[in-house]
Design a protein around this motif. Structure first.
Motif: not given
Length: 379
Positions: A178-191, A198-207, A211-212
């Motif tokens: 699944d892919v969604r847009a979300c707000d992480l700590h006031d950052a406009d992200c794509i998750v 091989g593990e459950d997890g996420f890749e997160i695109s951040i401005p 990012a830091e």
């Protein structure tokens, strides 16, 4: 690369240095190979809790149809890859392969349907060539943007969901790919709920400029450690996943690489949109008739790892060579050496005894199914 001055830096470079990373050249970037915990602990921690990876060196591309109809972008992408892009639902992601006219693999990538455009993630070492390839082949139909204004991180491991849920509660409803847009700590992200361990997890695109801040917030969680390229490689090897340039390249086809699962029925012979991608004749023929060689898992006997480049033979003298190891090392969770490589079709059956050339000797290895460690994707 002669010196670090020629290497690019990711938006998280300063953070990596502050975390004690040992930096090395990789795909034209200065990247963290390990942090203070070391490769073994980083690997085990990712499988037990959660690891945070800087993968900002990878290429992030948006693909928009000039017509304004996203279906046109999907059809354009299908001329480059042997996968079903037209049938990919909004908010979903799919593994894909750029192929050449000989059926070889130019790169492996992820394609996500974002509703009004497609979001594509390609490998770092290939991103400039991939972008030029896309511009040349589908640039007339699609507006393409290669983003250098965004970072990319991966949060991987069994505690990844709980960690990310502290910043975004809706994450628990996502399933694998699944892919969604979300707000992480006031950052406009794509998750995306995906990764390469091989593990459950996420890749997160951040401005890039935020990012830091997001990463420090994630690293504040006691279950999260920063993880370098060393553990990323051992994790993907245990998971039986290919590394472009090692296990797949322009000289290997998807069928030889055991990646036919990525080619949906609609793109195969008899399917509604069969063929129409580079190398289709060769790849579709191999899907029906098999290939002369096959990527396989390998389990060496004893504790000594067998590395990429080692030849594989059917006899302990090494006279009847049937293949080559492409990746190998010690699997911390497998608690044994693990490897993968290509062997002739007649030697590809799991349980087949072979011999790998290591420092002038031929050591016994057994052809094995992959993954070496069970994956834990949330499907």
């Amino acid at each position: 690369m002669d010196g670090s001055s020629e290497l690019k830096k990711t938006p998280l470079h300063a953070l990596n240095l502050s975390l004690g990373a040992r930096m090395v050249p990789f795909a034209g970037y200065e990247m963290p190979v390990q942090y203070t915990a070391g490769v073994m602990k980083e690997h085990l921690h990712t499988r037990a809790a959660a690891g945070l990876f800087d993968v900002s060196h990878m290429g992030q591309v948006t693909v928009r149809a000039r017509s304004g109809d996203n279906a046109d972008a999907a059809r354009a992408l299908e001329t480059l890859v042997p996968v079903d892009v037209v049938g990919l639902g909004e908010g979903r992601q799919r593994y894909a392969l750029f192929t050449n006219d000989e059926g070889g693999i130019l790169d492996d990538l992820m394609i996500a349907n974002r509703g009004d455009h497609f979001y594509v993630v390609v490998n770092a070492a290939c991103k400039d060539a991939d972008f030029a390839h896309m511009q040349a082949k589908i640039g007339d139909a699609c507006e393409l943007t290669l983003h250098d204004d965004r970072a990319l991180i991966a949060l991987q491991g069994p505690h990844a969901e709980a960690v990310l849920a502290e910043l975004w509660a809706d994450v628990s409803s996502m399933r694998f790919m699944d892919v969604r847009a979300c707000d992480l700590h006031d950052a406009d992200c794509i998750v995306s709920r995906s990764g390469y361990t091989g593990e459950d997890g996420f890749e997160i695109s951040i401005p890039a400029d935020l990012a830091e801040t997001v990463c420090r917030r994630l690293l504040d969680h006691p279950d999260v450690l920063p993880i370098g390229l060393g553990a990323r490689d051992s994790l993907r090897l245990e998971a039986g996943l290919c590394l472009y340039g090692n296990d797949i390249d322009t000289g290997t086809t998807p069928v030889e690489a055991g990646l036919e699962w990525a080619i949906q029925k609609v793109r195969r012979r008899g399917g509604e949109r069969a063929g129409g991608f580079p190398g289709a004749g060769i790849i579709l023929d191999q899907l029906e008739n098999g290939a002369d060689r096959r990527r396989v898992g390998l389990r060496p006997e004893g504790r000594a790892p067998v590395r990429g480049g080692a030849v594989l033979a059917t006899d302990p003298e090494g006279e009847d060579v049937v293949g080559t190891v492409t990746s190998g090392g010690f699997g911390p969770n497998a608690d044994s050496p693990v490897a993968m490589g290509y062997v002739s079709k007649s030697s590809a059956t799991p349980g087949t005894q072979l011999y790998a050339g290591v420092r002038g000797k031929f050591l016994p290895v057994t052809v094995s199914a992959m993954p070496f460690v069970k994956n834990t994707f949330k499907r």
